[in-house]
Scaffold this motif. Structure first.
Motif, mmCIF file in Angstrom:
data_model
loop_
_atom_site.group_PDB
_atom_site.id
_atom_site.type_symbol
_atom_site.label_atom_id
_atom_site.label_comp_id
_atom_site.label_asym_id
_atom_site.label_seq_id
_atom_site.Cartn_x
_atom_site.Cartn_y
_atom_site.Cartn_z
ATOM 1 N N ALA A 43 70.345 59.851 58.718
ATOM 2 C CA ALA A 43 70.594 58.612 58.436
ATOM 3 C C ALA A 43 72.030 58.120 59.408
ATOM 4 O O ALA A 43 72.472 57.037 58.992
ATOM 5 N N ALA A 60 65.745 52.410 61.111
ATOM 6 C CA ALA A 60 66.370 51.747 59.966
ATOM 7 C C ALA A 60 66.364 52.478 58.538
ATOM 8 O O ALA A 60 65.634 53.183 58.302
ATOM 9 N N HIS A 61 67.646 52.648 57.969
ATOM 10 C CA HIS A 61 67.716 53.418 56.630
ATOM 11 C C HIS A 61 68.190 52.620 55.663
ATOM 12 O O HIS A 61 69.267 51.775 55.746
ATOM 13 N N PRO A 239 63.443 72.791 60.099
ATOM 14 C CA PRO A 239 61.997 72.867 59.822
ATOM 15 C C PRO A 239 61.880 74.272 59.680
ATOM 16 O O PRO A 239 62.028 75.422 60.108
ATOM 17 N N TYR A 321 57.838 62.092 60.277
ATOM 18 C CA TYR A 321 57.019 61.946 59.014
ATOM 19 C C TYR A 321 56.147 63.224 59.057
ATOM 20 O O TYR A 321 55.312 63.278 60.054
ATOM 21 N N GLY A 349 65.588 70.164 51.460
ATOM 22 C CA GLY A 349 65.546 68.892 52.542
ATOM 23 C C GLY A 349 64.018 68.470 52.866
ATOM 24 O O GLY A 349 62.907 69.227 52.772
HETATM 25 P P1 FAD Z 1 67.923 65.406 57.937
HETATM 26 O O1 FAD Z 1 68.614 64.196 57.702
HETATM 27 O O2 FAD Z 1 67.083 65.429 58.858
HETATM 28 O O3 FAD Z 1 69.027 66.466 58.297
HETATM 29 C C1 FAD Z 1 68.465 67.806 58.675
HETATM 30 C C2 FAD Z 1 69.708 68.163 59.657
HETATM 31 O O4 FAD Z 1 69.513 69.641 59.987
HETATM 32 C C3 FAD Z 1 69.587 67.690 60.859
HETATM 33 O O5 FAD Z 1 70.871 66.907 61.349
HETATM 34 C C4 FAD Z 1 69.223 68.629 62.024
HETATM 35 O O6 FAD Z 1 69.871 68.354 63.418
HETATM 36 C C5 FAD Z 1 69.708 69.715 61.425
HETATM 37 N N1 FAD Z 1 68.984 71.098 61.846
HETATM 38 C C6 FAD Z 1 67.843 71.320 61.919
HETATM 39 N N2 FAD Z 1 67.501 72.466 62.453
HETATM 40 C C7 FAD Z 1 68.679 73.322 62.657
HETATM 41 C C8 FAD Z 1 69.232 74.531 62.948
HETATM 42 N N3 FAD Z 1 68.110 75.325 63.441
HETATM 43 N N4 FAD Z 1 70.584 74.748 63.181
HETATM 44 C C9 FAD Z 1 71.291 73.658 62.781
HETATM 45 N N5 FAD Z 1 71.018 72.391 62.329
HETATM 46 C C10 FAD Z 1 69.760 72.080 62.110
HETATM 47 N N6 FAD Z 1 65.395 57.183 53.459
HETATM 48 C C11 FAD Z 1 65.740 56.453 52.568
HETATM 49 O O7 FAD Z 1 66.181 56.580 51.528
HETATM 50 N N7 FAD Z 1 65.582 55.068 53.209
HETATM 51 C C12 FAD Z 1 64.888 54.608 54.360
HETATM 52 O O8 FAD Z 1 64.808 53.459 54.705
HETATM 53 C C13 FAD Z 1 64.642 55.848 55.191
HETATM 54 N N8 FAD Z 1 64.167 55.480 56.448
HETATM 55 C C14 FAD Z 1 63.742 56.784 57.229
HETATM 56 C C15 FAD Z 1 63.152 56.289 58.383
HETATM 57 C C16 FAD Z 1 63.038 57.330 59.280
HETATM 58 C C17 FAD Z 1 62.357 57.034 60.705
HETATM 59 C C18 FAD Z 1 62.979 58.748 59.021
HETATM 60 C C19 FAD Z 1 62.687 59.977 59.760
HETATM 61 C C20 FAD Z 1 63.821 59.018 57.633
HETATM 62 C C21 FAD Z 1 63.798 57.974 56.807
HETATM 63 N N9 FAD Z 1 64.667 58.089 55.661
HETATM 64 C C22 FAD Z 1 64.860 57.147 54.794
HETATM 65 C C23 FAD Z 1 64.897 59.567 55.047
HETATM 66 C C24 FAD Z 1 66.256 60.149 55.433
HETATM 67 O O9 FAD Z 1 66.449 60.028 56.761
HETATM 68 C C25 FAD Z 1 66.174 61.576 54.725
HETATM 69 O O10 FAD Z 1 66.149 61.348 53.389
HETATM 70 C C26 FAD Z 1 67.804 62.089 54.981
HETATM 71 O O11 FAD Z 1 67.722 62.158 56.316
HETATM 72 C C27 FAD Z 1 68.083 63.625 54.366
HETATM 73 O O12 FAD Z 1 67.027 64.205 54.719
HETATM 74 P P2 FAD Z 1 67.748 65.783 54.898
HETATM 75 O O13 FAD Z 1 69.112 65.984 54.827
HETATM 76 O O14 FAD Z 1 66.780 66.474 54.287
HETATM 77 O O15 FAD Z 1 67.325 65.884 56.695
#
Ligand code: FAD
Ligand code: NA
Length: 381
Positions: A43, A60-61, A239, A321, A349
């Motif tokens: 984000a 875009a978010h 992942p 995705y 996550g």
């Molecule tokens: P992430 O945000 O992916 O965070 C995971 C973090 O873990 C990353 O910073 C990564 O670098 C870190 N990481 C991974 N492995 C390791 C490791 N081994 N050691 C240290 N760090 C690590 N949501 C909406 O509500 N509206 C939207 O319009 C929207 N658009 C999106 C568009 C795209 C292209 C994508 C991909 C997602 C979109 N989302 C949207 C979803 C939103 O990005 C996620 O809900 C949000 O990022 C929260 O996810 P998260 O914390 O699970 O993962």
């Protein structure tokens, strides 16, 4: 790491919400490890230096939710604008509102139709394919919305998203293709919607800004996992397959490529997101970021546009995705068994559970992991 009560891997919304809860609610010391050079996960946004226009670095978010608890929580860290998302698509030289609604259908057939007439027309076209005999994504789509709408709005876009002919894609990639039989062209149906007033980066930084929370950038957990003292719980949002060294095989993801340009004009396309439905245009959509913040004082002679291209992720690409083929789901089940056998690690996550999660879902899911499992673990003994 030696003094942490909790280690969080990943500083996206999931990881930062868990960290904030553990620090604020229980006074626990949390170390958040982040592989990238910035916090915030996907984000994250930046102000493009030449124009000052906020660009969402990983696509875009748009924030939207109907969850009152999430809405109350997020507003402790940011205010929201009144932005309402709308999307248009270019198909064979014409511009239509998306998702497919009564306005789209009337424009497409070139005449006024009532909701009942439009429904009857789509049903008649969809009858071409028996839903019991659907062998690929194209058949599935036609069985839902009929061939004319499929060919105008779905075929080319889907082909570009997957870089595969839709007749060679599995039908389960789409479960539904929403058609609205009214003129509502708001993209989201949720109760609450808006964009963070001073941007995503400021919101994410405030979420991380607690004296008991330390975010360490440019550290990959997999390189330092041996330094986490035994018995300290770890919340892992990286992942799932990588955590286990891909021992059961790799989970399939789609990734995106972004091509950003600053143009010497005030307005390129008149709206924030324009999809391109035709297969002879290589990008899937163009974002023009100034339109997400009409309330801001942006330059009137320059604009930032980002073309988006979609393809299957290769090793080293950002996973965006989950593809979720039948094989992916078998592999996932085996990783889930392995995950259940790790008593100190909580997988969460988007990446840690191999699930597409919107921001509000990632936040809600982090709150329930904290309430239902982590809080008890952090206060025991
Ligand atoms: P992430 O945000 O992916 O965070 C995971 C973090 O873990 C990353 O910073 C990564 O670098 C870190 N990481 C991974 N492995 C390791 C490791 N081994 N050691 C240290 N760090 C690590 N949501 C909406 O509500 N509206 C939207 O319009 C929207 N658009 C999106 C568009 C795209 C292209 C994508 C991909 C997602 C979109 N989302 C949207 C979803 C939103 O990005 C996620 O809900 C949000 O990022 C929260 O996810 P998260 O914390 O699970 O993962
Ligand atoms: Na801090």
């Amino acid at each position: 790491l030696a003094s942490a009560d909790l280690v969080v891997v990943g500083s996206g919304f999931f990881g930062l919400t868990v960290a904030e809860r553990a620090a604020t609610e229980l006074g626990k010391r949390v170390v958040v490890l982040e592989r990238r050079a910035h916090l915030g996960g996907n984000a994250w946004s930046e102000f493009e230096p030449e124009t000052g226009i906020e660009v969402h670095r990983y696509g875009a978010h748009l924030f939207h939710t109907s969850n009152q608890r999430v809405w109350d929580y997020v507003r402790r860290f940011t205010d929201f604008t009144g932005y309402q998302h709308r999307v248009f698509t270019v198909s064979k030289g014409q511009t239509f509102p998306m998702p497919i609604n009564l306005g789209t259908i009337c424009q497409f057939v070139g005449q006024h139709l009532s909701p009942t007439e439009a429904r009857a027309l789509v049903r008649e076209h969809a009858a071409e394919i028996d839903p019991a005999h659907v062998g690929n994504l194209e058949d599935k789509a036609i069985s839902l919305i009929g061939r004319p709408l499929y060919e105008a709005f779905v075929r080319g876009y889907t082909e570009k998203q997957w870089q595969t002919d839709p007749r060679e894609l599995p039908p389960e990639i789409i479960s539904r293709l929403p058609v609205r039989y009214n003129f509502d062209n708001r993209y989201f149906n949720d109760t609450f919607e808006g964009l963070p007033v001073d941007g995503y980066a400021a919101w994410l930084e405030r979420l991380a800004d607690h004296p008991l929370v330390e975010v360490v950038l440019e550290v990959d957990y997999l390189d330092v996992r041996g330094l986490v003292p035994a018995g300290v719980p770890v919340v892992y949002t990286g992942p799932l397959d990588t955590y286990f060294g891909d021992a059961e095989g790799r989970l399939g993801w789609r990734t995106l490529d972004f091509q950003q340009e600053v143009l010497p004009i005030g307005d390129f396309q008149g709206t924030s997101v324009m999809n391109y439905a035709d297969s002879d245009v290589p990008w899937t959509r163009i974002h023009e970021f100034r339109h997400f913040h009409p309330e801001r004082d942006y330059p009137e002679d320059r604009t930032v546009v980002v073309r988006e291209y979609s393809r299957t992720a290769e090793p080293g690409d950002e996973p965006y995705y989950p593809i979720s083929t039948a094989r992916d789901r078998e592999v996932l089940a085996r990783y889930r068994e392995r995950a259940a056998a790790e008593p100190d690690v909580f997988f969460g996550g988007r990446l840690g559970t191999y699930q597409y999660l919107d921001m509000h879902m990632a936040i809600a899911s982090a709150m329930s992991m904290f309430d239902n499992r982590l809080a008890a673990r952090l206060t025991e003994g």
